[in-house]
Structure formats: structure tokens, C-alpha cells
Scaffold this motif. Structure first.
Motif, PDB file in Angstrom:
ATOM      1  N   LEU A  35     -21.889 -24.171  18.649  1.00  0.00           N
ATOM      2  CA  LEU A  35     -21.539 -25.763  18.481  1.00  0.00           C
ATOM      3  C   LEU A  35     -20.156 -25.689  17.890  1.00  0.00           C
ATOM      4  O   LEU A  35     -19.348 -26.691  18.230  1.00  0.00           O
ATOM      5  N   PHE A  36     -19.899 -25.052  16.911  1.00  0.00           N
ATOM      6  CA  PHE A  36     -18.501 -25.017  16.312  1.00  0.00           C
ATOM      7  C   PHE A  36     -17.501 -23.993  16.727  1.00  0.00           C
ATOM      8  O   PHE A  36     -16.477 -24.331  16.770  1.00  0.00           O
ATOM      9  N   LEU A  37     -18.049 -22.813  17.148  1.00  0.00           N
ATOM     10  CA  LEU A  37     -16.955 -21.521  17.689  1.00  0.00           C
ATOM     11  C   LEU A  37     -16.457 -22.082  18.925  1.00  0.00           C
ATOM     12  O   LEU A  37     -15.422 -21.624  19.433  1.00  0.00           O
ATOM     13  N   LEU A  38     -17.340 -22.937  19.684  1.00  0.00           N
ATOM     14  CA  LEU A  38     -16.754 -23.395  21.246  1.00  0.00           C
ATOM     15  C   LEU A  38     -16.381 -24.796  21.114  1.00  0.00           C
ATOM     16  O   LEU A  38     -16.425 -25.355  22.189  1.00  0.00           O
ATOM     17  N   ILE A  39     -15.933 -25.169  19.862  1.00  0.00           N
ATOM     18  CA  ILE A  39     -15.929 -26.800  20.021  1.00  0.00           C
ATOM     19  C   ILE A  39     -14.714 -27.177  20.895  1.00  0.00           C
ATOM     20  O   ILE A  39     -14.819 -28.279  21.336  1.00  0.00           O
ATOM     21  N   ASP A  40     -13.730 -26.427  21.147  1.00  0.00           N
ATOM     22  CA  ASP A  40     -12.420 -26.514  22.214  1.00  0.00           C
ATOM     23  C   ASP A  40     -12.728 -26.050  23.571  1.00  0.00           C
ATOM     24  O   ASP A  40     -11.818 -25.997  24.169  1.00  0.00           O
ATOM     25  N   ALA A  41     -13.705 -25.408  23.720  1.00  0.00           N
ATOM     26  CA  ALA A  41     -14.142 -24.846  25.196  1.00  0.00           C
ATOM     27  C   ALA A  41     -14.414 -25.947  26.281  1.00  0.00           C
ATOM     28  O   ALA A  41     -14.842 -27.070  26.096  1.00  0.00           O
ATOM     29  N   ALA A 135     -23.109 -24.652   9.248  1.00  0.00           N
ATOM     30  CA  ALA A 135     -22.435 -25.657   9.517  1.00  0.00           C
ATOM     31  C   ALA A 135     -21.107 -25.778   8.432  1.00  0.00           C
ATOM     32  O   ALA A 135     -20.215 -26.125   8.888  1.00  0.00           O
ATOM     33  N   LEU A 136     -21.580 -25.743   7.287  1.00  0.00           N
ATOM     34  CA  LEU A 136     -20.646 -25.659   6.234  1.00  0.00           C
ATOM     35  C   LEU A 136     -19.597 -24.343   6.240  1.00  0.00           C
ATOM     36  O   LEU A 136     -18.590 -24.702   5.949  1.00  0.00           O
ATOM     37  N   ALA A 137     -20.180 -23.280   6.704  1.00  0.00           N
ATOM     38  CA  ALA A 137     -19.396 -22.207   6.724  1.00  0.00           C
ATOM     39  C   ALA A 137     -18.488 -22.282   7.667  1.00  0.00           C
ATOM     40  O   ALA A 137     -17.199 -21.491   7.593  1.00  0.00           O
ATOM     41  N   LEU A 138     -18.868 -22.806   9.108  1.00  0.00           N
ATOM     42  CA  LEU A 138     -17.823 -22.677  10.218  1.00  0.00           C
ATOM     43  C   LEU A 138     -17.053 -24.055  10.256  1.00  0.00           C
ATOM     44  O   LEU A 138     -16.256 -24.090  11.159  1.00  0.00           O
ATOM     45  N   SER A 139     -17.384 -24.918   9.435  1.00  0.00           N
ATOM     46  CA  SER A 139     -16.682 -26.433   9.498  1.00  0.00           C
ATOM     47  C   SER A 139     -14.985 -26.061   9.357  1.00  0.00           C
ATOM     48  O   SER A 139     -14.491 -26.689   9.843  1.00  0.00           O
ATOM     49  N   GLY A 140     -14.837 -25.097   8.344  1.00  0.00           N
ATOM     50  CA  GLY A 140     -12.998 -25.073   8.296  1.00  0.00           C
ATOM     51  C   GLY A 140     -12.419 -24.338   9.500  1.00  0.00           C
ATOM     52  O   GLY A 140     -11.351 -24.890   9.973  1.00  0.00           O
ATOM     53  N   LYS A 141     -13.287 -23.574   9.925  1.00  0.00           N
ATOM     54  CA  LYS A 141     -12.640 -22.645  11.090  1.00  0.00           C
ATOM     55  C   LYS A 141     -12.412 -23.609  12.401  1.00  0.00           C
ATOM     56  O   LYS A 141     -11.473 -23.647  13.088  1.00  0.00           O
ATOM     57  N   ALA A 142     -13.646 -24.632  12.550  1.00  0.00           N
ATOM     58  CA  ALA A 142     -13.420 -25.523  13.583  1.00  0.00           C
ATOM     59  C   ALA A 142     -12.710 -26.672  13.257  1.00  0.00           C
ATOM     60  O   ALA A 142     -12.554 -27.735  14.138  1.00  0.00           O
ATOM     61  N   LYS A 143     -12.092 -27.062  12.044  1.00  0.00           N
ATOM     62  CA  LYS A 143     -11.304 -28.002  11.655  1.00  0.00           C
ATOM     63  C   LYS A 143     -11.911 -29.229  11.562  1.00  0.00           C
ATOM     64  O   LYS A 143     -11.637 -30.454  11.997  1.00  0.00           O
ATOM     65  N   VAL A 144     -13.273 -29.114  11.090  1.00  0.00           N
ATOM     66  CA  VAL A 144     -14.250 -30.424  11.024  1.00  0.00           C
ATOM     67  C   VAL A 144     -14.401 -30.818   9.547  1.00  0.00           C
ATOM     68  O   VAL A 144     -14.641 -29.967   8.666  1.00  0.00           O
ATOM     69  N   SER A 145     -13.951 -32.200   9.332  1.00  0.00           N
ATOM     70  CA  SER A 145     -13.950 -32.613   7.979  1.00  0.00           C
ATOM     71  C   SER A 145     -15.553 -32.889   7.709  1.00  0.00           C
ATOM     72  O   SER A 145     -16.338 -33.293   8.464  1.00  0.00           O
ATOM     73  N   THR A 146     -15.938 -32.587   6.393  1.00  0.00           N
ATOM     74  CA  THR A 146     -17.285 -32.810   6.056  1.00  0.00           C
ATOM     75  C   THR A 146     -17.314 -33.823   4.919  1.00  0.00           C
ATOM     76  O   THR A 146     -18.537 -33.902   4.195  1.00  0.00           O
ATOM     77  N   ASP A 147     -16.430 -34.615   4.801  1.00  0.00           N
ATOM     78  CA  ASP A 147     -16.469 -35.589   3.784  1.00  0.00           C
ATOM     79  C   ASP A 147     -17.651 -36.641   3.866  1.00  0.00           C
ATOM     80  O   ASP A 147     -17.978 -37.153   3.020  1.00  0.00           O
ATOM     81  N   ASN A 148     -18.039 -36.889   5.146  1.00  0.00           N
ATOM     82  CA  ASN A 148     -18.923 -37.826   5.398  1.00  0.00           C
ATOM     83  C   ASN A 148     -20.482 -37.297   5.222  1.00  0.00           C
ATOM     84  O   ASN A 148     -21.324 -38.058   5.305  1.00  0.00           O
TER      85      ASN A 148
END
Length: 267
Positions: A35-41, A135-148
Motif C-alpha cells: 500500500l505504501f511502497l507502490l503508492i506511485d505505481a 504504516a508508521l514505519a513506511l509513512s516517511g518513505k511514502a511521504k505520507v503525513s501522519t498528523d491526522n
């Protein structure tokens, strides 16, 4: 209570317990990671080739998407556990010995069901922890904000998601137990259950799309998602899916319980 604890003696065997939890971690980790690693696929990063964008992952319930997406595979694990633990009593001939200690068959059946339901709760907890951790570990690599994610809305969304996935998992497990009581063979029960859910339902849906609104596997997917799954159109509402699956399971459960009460315990 004695029946409940006796069943747990089998469920907590290291080879079985660790093997099952390992499979839960694997399937949940695989779905969440993709879900996170292929976010731009361009081919998509979710089931059925759907795209889960950054905007979708950044909302309050975004961190539960991976957990919800893994619910189908988690359900198959529960189906296999319920079916195997039920049918092997016939295969190994241990059911006769159990009935010597507890001749009330329905009490025995209910105790076994509750113990396996509690085991399923543990698998759901492990799945949720795995999904959120990744999700927390991969959010940075996928450039996903976790603020919410860690807000009141996020906690409420996680609570709803956890309950829905647990209900769906219990539904799959109940199907597995029913199959185990009918076929009285672990291999037959698991193979028939998985073949129906993965192959037969898909073929029927392709041949006649409205039938998907009445297929048990699809109804359980609606329950796990808390409504229409991502990328699915014209799905029944949550309340409709819950009512239909309850009717299926209660009806099939009553018939199967009657067979268990009256049939010979030998395979």
C-alpha cells in the motif's frame, strides 16, 4: 469454562500458535507494505488494481486502510483454523473421548466455538499492531503525513475498523466451523471453503453481477470495510450486509448443530 480452557490447550501449542500468528503477520505486512511502497505505481497499490492516494492515507482513518485491506486474508486464516480444529476431532477420533467427559454435545460445541473466537480476537490484535506499525514505519518513505492519525477522529475510526474486522473474521471462522462439522475432514473443509470464497464467488459474480450482493464472502468484505469496499460499486449497505450474513450463518448453524447432535461421532 473447562471446555474453553481445554480447547485453548490445543490452540496455544507453539507450532500451531506461532505458525498461525506468523501467517497473520505475513499477510498483513504484505498488504500494508504494498500500500505504501507502490503508492506511485500506475498499476495501483490496492486490491483490484485500485489506487490509494496520499490524500486518502493522510486523513484520520488513513492508517486503518491497510488493516481493512488485509481482512479478507485474515478471514481465510480464521476459516482454516476453525475448520481444522473442528474436523480433526473426527479425523483423530478424539471427539468420542471428549463426549465421554462432556456428554452434552451442544455445550461442547459452544465451548469450542468461544475458544476459537477468542483465538481469532488475538489474530486481529496482532494484525492491527502489524499494520499500524508498518504504516508508521513506511509513512516517511511514502511521504505520507501522519498528523491526522493520532487524533480523536483517528482513534474512533480505528475502534470502528477493529470491531468491523473482528466481526468479519468471526464470520469467516463460523463458515469454517460449519464446513468442518459437515465434511468432518480438515483438508476437505479448508479446500472447499477457500475454493468457494476465492473462485466460485468470483465466477458467479462475473456471470451475474447482482449476485455479489448476496455472496457470503462479499458480504463479509462489506462488513470489514464498514460499508462499500474501495473500488466496489453498488454494494449493499453495512446494515444490509450484516442482516444477510446473520441469516445465512444462523440458518446454516442451526442445521449443522442439529447434524452434530444426532450424527455418529465417527468419521
Amino acid at each position: 469454562m473447562r471446555i474453553f480452557l481445554a480447547e485453548w490447550r490445543k490452540l496455544r501449542r507453539p507450532t500451531f500458535f506461532l505458525g498461525t500468528m506468523g501467517s497473520v503477520v505475513f499477510v498483513t505486512g504484505l498488504v500494508t507494505s504494498l500500500l505504501f511502497l507502490l503508492i506511485d505505481a500506475k498499476t495501483g497499490n490496492a486490491d483490484r488494481g485500485n489506487r490509494i492516494t496520499r490524500e486518502m492515507l493522510e486523513v484520520a482513518d488513513g492508517f486503518t486502510i491497510g488493516f481493512n485491506s488485509a481482512s479478507g486474508l485474515l478471514g481465510l486464516v480464521a476459516l482454516s483454523v476453525f475448520a481444522a480444529q473442528t474436523a480433526q476431532e473426527y479425523t483423530y477420533g478424539t471427539l468420542r473421548n471428549l463426549l465421554v467427559r462432556q456428554p452434552r454435545r451442544m455445550r461442547l460445541l459452544i465451548g469450542k466455538y468461544l475458544s476459537m473466537a477468542s483465538f481469532s480476537l488475538v489474530t486481529v490484535i496482532v494484525s492491527a499492531a502489524t499494520s499500524i506499525g508498518l504504516a508508521l514505519a513506511l509513512s516517511g518513505k511514502a511521504k505520507v503525513s501522519t498528523d491526522n492519525w493520532f487524533t480523536n477522529d483517528g482513534y474512533v475510526a480505528f475502534g470502528h475498523s477493529f470491531v468491523n474486522v473482528f466481526i468479519s473474521t468471526i464470520g469467516f471462522g463460523t463458515i469454517g466451523m460449519i464446513l468442518g462439522l459437515i465434511f468432518r475432514s480438515p483438508i476437505s473443509s479448508i479446500s472447499i471453503g477457500t475454493a468457494y470464497l476465492l473462485v466460485v464467488e468470483s465466477i458467479i459474480t462475473i456471470a451475474w453481477k447482482p449476485a455479489s450482493n448476496w455472496m457470503p464472502g462479499n458480504l463479509l468484505s462489506v462488513l470489514a470495510a464498514g460499508g462499500s469496499p474501495i473500488g466496489v460499486e453498488d454494494a449493499p449497505t453495512y446494515s444490509q450486509a450484516l442482516l444477510r450474513i446473520l441469516l445465512y450463518l444462523v440458518g446454516a448453524g442451526l442445521i449443522t448443530a442439529t447434524l452434530f447432535k444426532r450424527r455418529d461421532v465417527a468419521n
